[in-house]
Write an enzyme that holds these catalytic residues in place. Structure first.
Site, short mmCIF file in Angstrom:
data_model
loop_
_atom_site.label_atom_id
_atom_site.label_comp_id
_atom_site.label_asym_id
_atom_site.label_seq_id
_atom_site.Cartn_x
_atom_site.Cartn_y
_atom_site.Cartn_z
CE LYS A 1 -4.27 -1.67 2.14
NZ LYS A 1 -5.27 -1.41 3.19
N GLY B 1 -17.76 -5.03 10.69
CA GLY B 1 -16.62 -4.82 9.82
C GLY B 1 -16.87 -5.16 8.37
#
Length: 280
Positions: free
Chosen positions: A71, A245
């Site tokens: 990332k 979530g």
């Protein structure tokens, strides 16, 4: 789904990627909209990341989702970075139309919480100071929370993140403290970004005492395996509003879908595919 010579390819890159729930979610969306797209996953060794980006661009791949450990490093291979992704310092979505990087993790959390309560002018406590906390914290600041307190076992890490969010100019002053000093008496929203409570340690919670939770609290747990974590079970017992979530996973995926295709994501279809994949 029929794969043809004209089929557009989007994919997840990471190392490893076998665990991902994204392919069934996105492929269900493409099928529902009768789009000539396919979503797959590529396990990319960190040493090969630059070649993977160049190769994907040459092969006319339309987009990538990016997961651990790429990332941050992927940003050096892109031509443009979205403003919020630049502040976060990490990218989880690449659009090859202009080789631009985005971060949809934060907006995924914002939309998940927004299904249950409004965020603007709320007092938020966030547990954890890692990548997920960073992405969510900047979006919380952008969406106008009243106050933000970041708690972490390593207080220095929480302080560094709090300083970065404060320096962004999106919010005046962000507090940082040890997670063991958590106080929810004035909090409207509690967010867990730590792995505490993740399978197989499903009964663990990131807070010392669940008695501190109250009926006016909304509790979001970024952990989605199990779906109902120990923290969310305690929140329900306390009369607080739970946010699961899986919703963050859903909405960050929908945001990526719209970046790549320019079409509105069929969120209901994607959610149904996710719940079936997770066996819920």
């Amino acid at each position: 789904m029929e794969i043809k010579g004209s089929t557009n390819v989007v994919a997840l890159i990471g190392h490893p990627v076998e665990h991902s729930f994204s392919p069934p979610m996105h492929n269900a969306a493409f099928e529902a909209l009768k789009m000539d797209y396919v979503y797959t996953a590529f396990d990319v060794n960190p040493n090969d990341l630059g070649n993977a980006i160049k190769g994907a661009d040459a092969l006319n791949i339309k987009g990538f989702n990016v997961t651990i450990p790429h990332k941050i490093e992927v940003m050096q291979y892109l031509d443009e970075i979205d403003e919020i992704a630049a502040l976060i310092g990490a990218v989880n979505t690449v659009d090859f139309k202009n080789l631009k990087g985005y971060n949809t993790d934060g907006i995924g959390a914002i939309k998940a919480i927004g299904d249950v309560t409004r965020i603007k002018d709320k007092n938020v406590v966030i547990a954890g100071a890692g990548g997920a906390s960073r992405a969510i914290s900047f979006y919380l600041a952008k969406y106008g929370v009243n106050s933000l307190k970041i708690l972490n076992r390593n207080v220095e890490k929480a302080q560094n993140l709090a300083g970065d969010v404060s320096d962004s100019g999106l919010i005046d002053g962000v507090e940082a403290d040890s997670i063991k000093n958590m106080d929810l008496s004035d909090a409207n929203i509690l967010i867990n970004t730590t792995p505490v409570g993740m399978h197989p340690n499903v009964n663990d919670t990131p807070i010392a005492s669940t008695e501190m939770m109250h009926e006016d609290l909304t509790v979001f747990d970024a952990v989605y395996n199990p779906n109902e974590t120990g923290l969310l079970k305690e929140a329900i017992k306390a009369g607080a509003k739970p946010v699961y979530g899986i919703k963050m996973l859903l909405y960050q995926g929908a945001e990526s879908f719209e970046i790549w295709t320019g079409k509105k994501a069929p969120v209901d279809v994607m959610e149904d595919a996710l719940t079936r994949t997770l066996g819920l």
